[in-house]
Write a protein that holds these residues in place. Structure first.
Motif, short mmCIF file in Angstrom:
data_model
loop_
_atom_site.label_atom_id
_atom_site.label_comp_id
_atom_site.label_asym_id
_atom_site.label_seq_id
_atom_site.Cartn_x
_atom_site.Cartn_y
_atom_site.Cartn_z
N GLY A 127 98.89 91.84 17.68
CA GLY A 127 99.37 90.39 18.11
C GLY A 127 99.66 90.54 19.60
O GLY A 127 99.52 91.51 20.36
N GLY A 128 99.44 89.44 20.51
CA GLY A 128 99.48 89.44 21.91
C GLY A 128 99.51 87.95 22.29
O GLY A 128 99.72 87.15 21.38
N PHE A 129 99.78 87.79 23.62
CA PHE A 129 99.91 86.37 23.80
C PHE A 129 99.26 86.43 25.57
O PHE A 129 99.70 87.22 26.11
N LEU A 130 99.37 85.20 26.28
CA LEU A 130 99.37 84.57 27.12
C LEU A 130 100.69 83.66 27.40
O LEU A 130 101.04 83.06 26.62
N ALA A 131 101.31 84.09 28.74
CA ALA A 131 102.63 83.34 29.03
C ALA A 131 102.38 82.87 30.68
O ALA A 131 101.91 83.46 31.30
N MET A 132 102.98 81.65 30.76
CA MET A 132 102.78 80.94 32.07
C MET A 132 103.94 79.87 32.15
O MET A 132 104.32 79.35 31.14
N ASN A 133 103.99 79.39 33.21
CA ASN A 133 104.85 78.12 33.41
C ASN A 133 104.08 76.96 33.66
O ASN A 133 104.60 75.66 33.71
N ASP A 134 102.94 76.98 34.24
CA ASP A 134 102.14 75.87 34.72
C ASP A 134 101.41 75.05 33.50
O ASP A 134 100.57 75.82 32.81
N GLU A 135 101.73 73.86 33.29
CA GLU A 135 101.06 73.35 32.34
C GLU A 135 99.64 73.05 32.27
O GLU A 135 99.07 72.80 31.01
N LEU A 185 97.56 75.14 33.45
CA LEU A 185 96.92 76.37 32.95
C LEU A 185 97.38 76.42 31.25
O LEU A 185 96.48 76.95 30.61
N LEU A 186 98.35 75.96 30.82
CA LEU A 186 98.71 75.84 29.42
C LEU A 186 97.60 75.28 28.66
O LEU A 186 97.04 75.56 27.63
N GLN A 187 97.29 74.00 29.29
CA GLN A 187 96.44 73.15 28.64
C GLN A 187 94.83 73.55 28.45
O GLN A 187 94.21 73.70 27.41
N ARG A 188 94.51 74.18 29.47
CA ARG A 188 93.07 74.81 29.56
C ARG A 188 93.10 76.23 28.55
O ARG A 188 92.18 76.26 27.75
N ALA A 189 94.37 76.83 28.70
CA ALA A 189 94.44 77.84 27.49
C ALA A 189 94.37 77.43 26.11
O ALA A 189 93.71 78.20 25.22
N SER A 190 94.88 76.51 25.86
CA SER A 190 95.16 76.13 24.69
C SER A 190 93.97 75.39 24.09
O SER A 190 93.65 75.63 22.76
N GLU A 191 93.03 74.98 25.01
CA GLU A 191 91.83 74.23 24.64
C GLU A 191 90.90 75.60 23.95
O GLU A 191 90.32 75.48 23.01
N LEU A 192 90.86 76.52 24.86
CA LEU A 192 89.90 77.81 24.39
C LEU A 192 90.52 78.42 23.28
O LEU A 192 89.57 79.13 22.63
N VAL A 193 91.80 78.60 23.03
CA VAL A 193 92.44 79.29 22.00
C VAL A 193 92.04 78.77 20.70
O VAL A 193 91.85 79.66 19.93
N VAL A 194 91.75 77.44 20.64
CA VAL A 194 91.21 77.00 19.44
C VAL A 194 89.78 77.23 19.08
O VAL A 194 89.65 77.55 18.09
N LEU A 195 89.00 77.68 20.19
CA LEU A 195 87.67 77.82 19.92
C LEU A 195 87.61 79.48 19.49
O LEU A 195 86.81 79.99 18.69
N PHE A 196 88.46 80.19 20.26
CA PHE A 196 88.09 81.74 20.11
C PHE A 196 89.15 82.43 19.15
O PHE A 196 88.77 83.56 18.71
N GLU A 197 90.12 81.60 19.16
CA GLU A 197 91.34 82.68 18.35
C GLU A 197 92.04 81.72 17.04
O GLU A 197 91.83 82.14 15.83
#
Length: 460
Positions: free
Chosen positions: A263-271, A273-285
């Motif tokens: 397990g691991g994660f990305l963490a951030m405060n900026d929404e 960045l969160l939105q862009r990461a959430s879009e890609l995590v669906v594709l790759f993870e």
């Protein structure tokens, strides 16, 4: 002073003890690459601290509460709460492990041709940055490349180097600044709080994201407590929060500090960045609420994140590493100093001065250690550095190291004494250890699967 384990042992796992003949056959089958050995061929496994920790009774109990819902798992919200409490970041995007988080960050933050300055490279981090079209730039202080330098914070960013890069290339051509705490390839070396503040100020002035590889951030916090003025009376937990407040976000391999096996994660405060990461995590993870992790694994990580900042635990964890390092140092074995927090790094270049770096001295020493005692270690030198993509020549790092990595809550000091005895025996007959030649080379991250054969010694 004796530092005892702040825990007691409830169950044990028998260890295989292969004979000399069995070890000879095993290292031959593995092509002299310790990564290719089977675990049942190993006595003491110091290959890595990644995913090899012993979980606590509370972590095992938490796994029974795992919510395996495909979306909206309550286990995700428990992990998010733990990360917010301990690290201070509002948003979490889970990944199957740290390199999954590195991949997503590289894809959302790097435009081809942009620079990614960092305090020394790490293998998978740089690979993902380069695959995204980024150009790694090393801005660590010079002492980090000197195994004998005793700077207390050898992981520090050289702010003048970073400022010069920004001036030369322009802030718009810097994807983000990536600071590892601690710096693995330098020997597990920490970054000071004062240095983090300087880098934060520089990045803020130029509008550049500051990102953290937080894989071993608890060890970094402990070294700040022990070495930096004004922090001796602070808890590791409070120091960690102050460290993380310097960053816009972090990538995290939970398989180290967080005391879990995956397990691991990305963490951030900026929404955004969160939105862009959430879009890609669906594709790759996977879905943003599990990202490649099972609910039970998120539960274990949430508990581990809280356990990892216990002061008694981290003091003993670092003590074990220093116990091994001090035994080797007193015996005259050349190691990276100061001793780091997760591993002891043998300076293979000084250990085997008769071998040219192109004969892979660290790889040869790791194979010799396994052959001597059944102890598995790993190379961190020219093999790990890989080839320059422009010239196709081997990168020749100044540090040619063998890493003896201590898993958390797994071995006793007696196990580490066995390791020290074996290294000392090899050091006494070091001139009999010959070099290697590579017989198979994968295109990327070659240290994982490359194969070698004996090449004999270089002329004295």
């Amino acid at each position: 002073m004796t530092v005892a384990e702040p825990y007691r042992i409830k169950s044990v796992e028998p260890l295989p003890v292969p004979t000399r003949a069995e070890r000879e056959a095993a290292i031959g089958r593995a092509g002299h690459n310790t990564f290719l050995l089977r675990s049942d061929e190993i006595y003491i496994d110091l290959l890595t601290d990644s995913g090899t920790s012993a979980m606590s009774d509370r972590q095992w109990a938490a796994m029974m509460c795992g919510d395996e819902a495909y979306s909206g798992s309550r286990s995700f919200y428990r992990l998010q709460e733990a990360v917010g409490e301990v690290y201070g970041f509002r948003h979490v995007v889970p990944a199957h492990q740290g390199r999954g988080a590195e991949h997503i960050l590289s894809q959302i933050a790097i435009k081809p041709g942009q620079y990614v300055p960092g305090n020394m490279y790490f293998t998978t981090t740089r690979a993902h940055q380069e695959l995204a079209g980024g150009i790694f730039a090393d801005v660590v202080i010079d002492e980090a490349h000197d195994a004998r330098a005793r700077h207390p914070f050898k992981g520090n960013v050289d702010v003048a180097k970073l400022a010069a890069l920004i001036e030369r290339e322009g802030a718009q051509n810097i994807a983000y600044v990536n600071v590892a705490v601690t710096v693995n390839m330098a020997g597990g070396q920490p970054v000071s709080m004062a240095n983090l503040r300087e880098v934060r100020e520089l990045c803020t002035r130029h509008g550049i994201l500051l990102w953290c590889d937080a894989t071993r951030c608890v060890e970094n916090a402990y070294f700040i407590q022990q070495r930096e003025e004004g922090y001796a009376d602070r808890t590791v937990a409070s120091i960690l929060r102050e460290m993380m407040a310097c960053f816009d976000g972090c990538t995290m391999s939970g398989k180290k500090d967080a005391l879990v096996n995956i397990g691991g994660f990305l963490a951030m405060n900026d929404e955004t960045l969160l939105q862009r990461a959430s879009e890609l995590v669906v594709l790759f993870e996977g879905m943003p609420s599990y990202g490649g992790m099972a609910g039970r694994d998120m539960e274990a990580m949430a508990q581990g994140v809280r356990e990892m900042v216990d002061d008694a635990y981290i003091a003993h964890r670092v003590h074990q590493v220093h116990h091994l390092g001090e035994r080797l140092r007193r015996a005259g074995v050349p190691i990276v100093e100061p001793i780091g927090g997760h591993a002891v790094f043998i300076d293979a270049a000084r250990f085997l001065p008769h071998l040219d770096q192109e004969q892979f001295p660290a790889q040869a020493l790791a194979a010799a250690l396994y052959l001597d005692s059944g102890v598995r270690s790993m190379e961190r030198g020219i093999v790990s550095a890989g080839r320059d993509p422009k010239t196709s020549k081997n990168r020749r790092p100044r540090l040619e190291l063998v890493r003896l990595t201590v898993p958390r809550r797994v071995y006793t000091d007696s196990h580490l004494d066995v390791v020290a005895d074996s290294v000392q025996r090899l050091h006494e007959r070091r001139h009999s250890i010959g070099g290697l030649r590579m017989t198979y080379e994968p295109p990327t991250l070659r240290f994982f699967t490359a194969r070698f054969e004996p090449a004999g010694q270089a002329p004295a």
